[in-house]
Design a protein around this motif. Structure first.
Motif, PDB file in Angstrom:
ATOM      1  N   UNK A  49      44.657  34.940  33.468  1.00 53.67           N
ATOM      2  CA  UNK A  49      45.319  36.021  32.718  1.00 53.67           C
ATOM      3  C   UNK A  49      45.453  37.344  33.478  1.00 53.67           C
ATOM      4  N   UNK A  50      44.716  37.498  34.596  1.00 53.93           N
ATOM      5  CA  UNK A  50      44.872  38.729  35.388  1.00 53.93           C
ATOM      6  C   UNK A  50      45.635  38.474  36.699  1.00 53.93           C
ATOM      7  N   UNK A  51      46.344  37.357  36.779  1.00 54.50           N
ATOM      8  CA  UNK A  51      46.950  36.986  38.069  1.00 54.50           C
ATOM      9  C   UNK A  51      48.118  37.895  38.462  1.00 54.50           C
ATOM     10  N   UNK A  52      48.587  38.734  37.519  1.00 57.81           N
ATOM     11  CA  UNK A  52      49.688  39.656  37.875  1.00 57.81           C
ATOM     12  C   UNK A  52      49.217  41.111  37.855  1.00 57.81           C
ATOM     13  N   UNK A  53      47.890  41.323  37.894  1.00 62.06           N
ATOM     14  CA  UNK A  53      47.391  42.700  37.739  1.00 62.06           C
ATOM     15  C   UNK A  53      47.808  43.567  38.933  1.00 62.06           C
ATOM     16  N   UNK A  54      48.233  44.788  38.624  1.00 58.06           N
ATOM     17  CA  UNK A  54      48.731  45.719  39.653  1.00 58.06           C
ATOM     18  C   UNK A  54      47.673  46.777  39.979  1.00 58.06           C
ATOM     19  N   UNK A  71      33.481  41.892  49.809  1.00 59.51           N
ATOM     20  CA  UNK A  71      34.583  41.175  50.490  1.00 59.51           C
ATOM     21  C   UNK A  71      34.862  39.820  49.820  1.00 59.51           C
ATOM     22  N   UNK A  72      33.799  39.136  49.383  1.00 63.42           N
ATOM     23  CA  UNK A  72      33.991  37.813  48.754  1.00 63.42           C
ATOM     24  C   UNK A  72      34.875  37.931  47.515  1.00 63.42           C
ATOM     25  N   UNK A  73      34.670  39.000  46.741  1.00 59.80           N
ATOM     26  CA  UNK A  73      35.486  39.180  45.536  1.00 59.80           C
ATOM     27  C   UNK A  73      36.907  39.629  45.901  1.00 59.80           C
ATOM     28  N   UNK A  74      36.968  40.526  46.887  1.00 56.57           N
ATOM     29  CA  UNK A  74      38.291  41.033  47.300  1.00 56.57           C
ATOM     30  C   UNK A  74      39.193  39.871  47.727  1.00 56.57           C
ATOM     31  N   UNK A  75      38.586  38.858  48.366  1.00 58.02           N
ATOM     32  CA  UNK A  75      39.371  37.698  48.818  1.00 58.02           C
ATOM     33  C   UNK A  75      39.957  36.901  47.651  1.00 58.02           C
ATOM     34  N   UNK A  76      39.387  37.107  46.463  1.00 56.14           N
ATOM     35  CA  UNK A  76      39.887  36.389  45.277  1.00 56.14           C
ATOM     36  C   UNK A  76      40.987  37.172  44.547  1.00 56.14           C
ATOM     37  N   UNK A  77      41.219  38.409  44.992  1.00 55.28           N
ATOM     38  CA  UNK A  77      42.212  39.249  44.294  1.00 55.28           C
ATOM     39  C   UNK A  77      43.607  38.632  44.383  1.00 55.28           C
ATOM     40  N   UNK A  78      44.382  38.731  43.313  1.00 56.82           N
ATOM     41  CA  UNK A  78      45.771  38.259  43.418  1.00 56.82           C
ATOM     42  C   UNK A  78      46.595  39.201  44.304  1.00 56.82           C
ATOM     43  N   UNK A  79      47.642  38.671  44.887  1.00 54.95           N
ATOM     44  CA  UNK A  79      48.559  39.447  45.747  1.00 54.95           C
ATOM     45  C   UNK A  79      49.064  40.706  45.065  1.00 54.95           C
ATOM     46  N   UNK A  80      49.234  40.594  43.731  1.00 50.76           N
ATOM     47  CA  UNK A  80      49.828  41.703  42.970  1.00 50.76           C
ATOM     48  C   UNK A  80      48.936  42.940  42.930  1.00 50.76           C
TER      49      UNK A  80
END
Ligand code: GLV
Length: 332
Positions: A49-54, A71-80
């Motif tokens: 549900x957060x895959x388009x978060x800006x 860094x481990x969490x940042x790597x999971x961030x969506x491109x958006x």
């Protein structure tokens, strides 16, 4: 703009005082509140549900939901995801270098936290020198002043400020009228207008000549344990230490050792290495003044910090840049 085309902003942690200002962002953004209960769930939601978060608005306490923004969490961030607006001056829970590397800009709250945090440092400086915490406890136990160790005058003491940013300068401005002699160490010397009557000294000189040391520098890999065993050994006997920055800038075990040996006369702390855990050697010592990380725990300051964080996200949407990006972003 229809709701589907609006950028998605995610609220991580509560907004208490500026709810109206947050709601007002709905004219330019689709707002949602994070419901993930822990880091695993948050990572799963980043793909759902957060895959388009800006942009993300986050608070210090949201670490309970996500863990550190490492860094481990940042790597999971969506491109958006392009922006994280942190509601706080200290942003040590965020690996801002990793964020910058992944194209995510981070902002913090700059001057809005200065006054309240500096007020807290003033309380701790005066309170530790005068043994006010010890005396208040003694009074409640029915002993009046009897048994309270005699304190020290504030006037004429040398105050060494480590970290002369906005908060350090506000501490200086508040303590100068108390006739303290203020010296400071900072990575860079301040301009004469900002330096005012304070004296710029090396860290070595500050440690060796200060009667009271106030920690006002951010926590990062370079500043962790700035006050360690070696630093304590260079200080005057009977020095007073105050910390309103982050617990990690002091090696807490070494501090307790220095207190027990008498090297450090007393400490006034608002922050701890492993919050909310506090070292037993501090908790069991009646001669220290301890607060529960409440430097900015006041309504007006919290309101303006929340508004500032919201304004950062508004600027991200309307101007494609944050108002107060952290140095790790600007110097990338
Ligand atoms: O600790 C409080 C802050 O970083 O704003």
């Amino acid at each position: 703009m229809s709701s589907v085309n609006k950028p998605h902003l995610l609220l991580l942690g509560p907004i208490v005082h500026a709810k109206k200002e947050w709601e007002a962002l709905s004219s330019i953004a689709r707002l949602s509140e994070c419901t993930s209960k822990n880091r695993d769930e948050f990572i799963a939601d980043l793909k759902g549900k957060y895959s388009d978060v800006f942009g993300i608005y986050r608070t210090f306490s949201s670490v309970k939901q996500t863990g550190l923004i490492d860094e481990a969490l940042v790597k999971q961030f969506p491109e958006s995801l392009k922006y994280i607006a942190h509601n706080g001056a200290g942003y040590d829970q965020i690996d801002a270098v990793a964020c910058a590397k992944h194209g995510v800009a981070v902002s913090n709250v700059t001057d809005k936290a200065d006054a309240a945090t500096a007020d807290t440092a003033v309380y701790l400086i005066i309170g530790t020198l005068r043994n006010f915490s010890y005396a208040a406890k003694n009074l409640r136990e029915g002993n009046w002043i009897f048994g309270t160790p005699v304190g020290r005058d504030v006037e004429e003491k040398v105050l060494g400020i480590v970290g002369m940013g906005g908060i350090g300068q506000a501490v200086r401005d508040r303590m100068a009228p108390f006739a303290m002699k203020v010296q400071y160490y900072n990575r860079r010397r301040l301009s004469p207008e900002k330096e005012k009557d304070s004296k710029y000294v090396s860290m070595e000189e500050l440690l060796a000549t200060s009667d009271v040391i106030s920690m006002n520098l951010p926590l990062n890999p370079h500043t962790r344990h700035t006050l360690n065993k070696e630093a304590f050994s260079k200080m005057k006997d009977g020095v007073f230490i105050v910390n309103t920055a982050r617990g990690g800038v002091i090696d807490e075990a070494a501090l307790v050792e220095a207190l027990e040996s008498g090297k450090v006369a007393s400490v006034g702390l608002d922050v701890y290495e492993n919050e909310p855990k506090i070292h037993e050697g501090l908790l069991n010592n009646p001669n220290v003044l301890l607060l529960p990380h409440m430097g900015t725990h006041c309504r007006e300051t919290q309101y303006s910090m929340e508004c500032h964080t919201i304004a950062n996200l508004e600027s991200a949407i309307t101007k494609n840049e944050l108002l107060t990006p952290v140095p790790e972003w600007t110097s990338r």
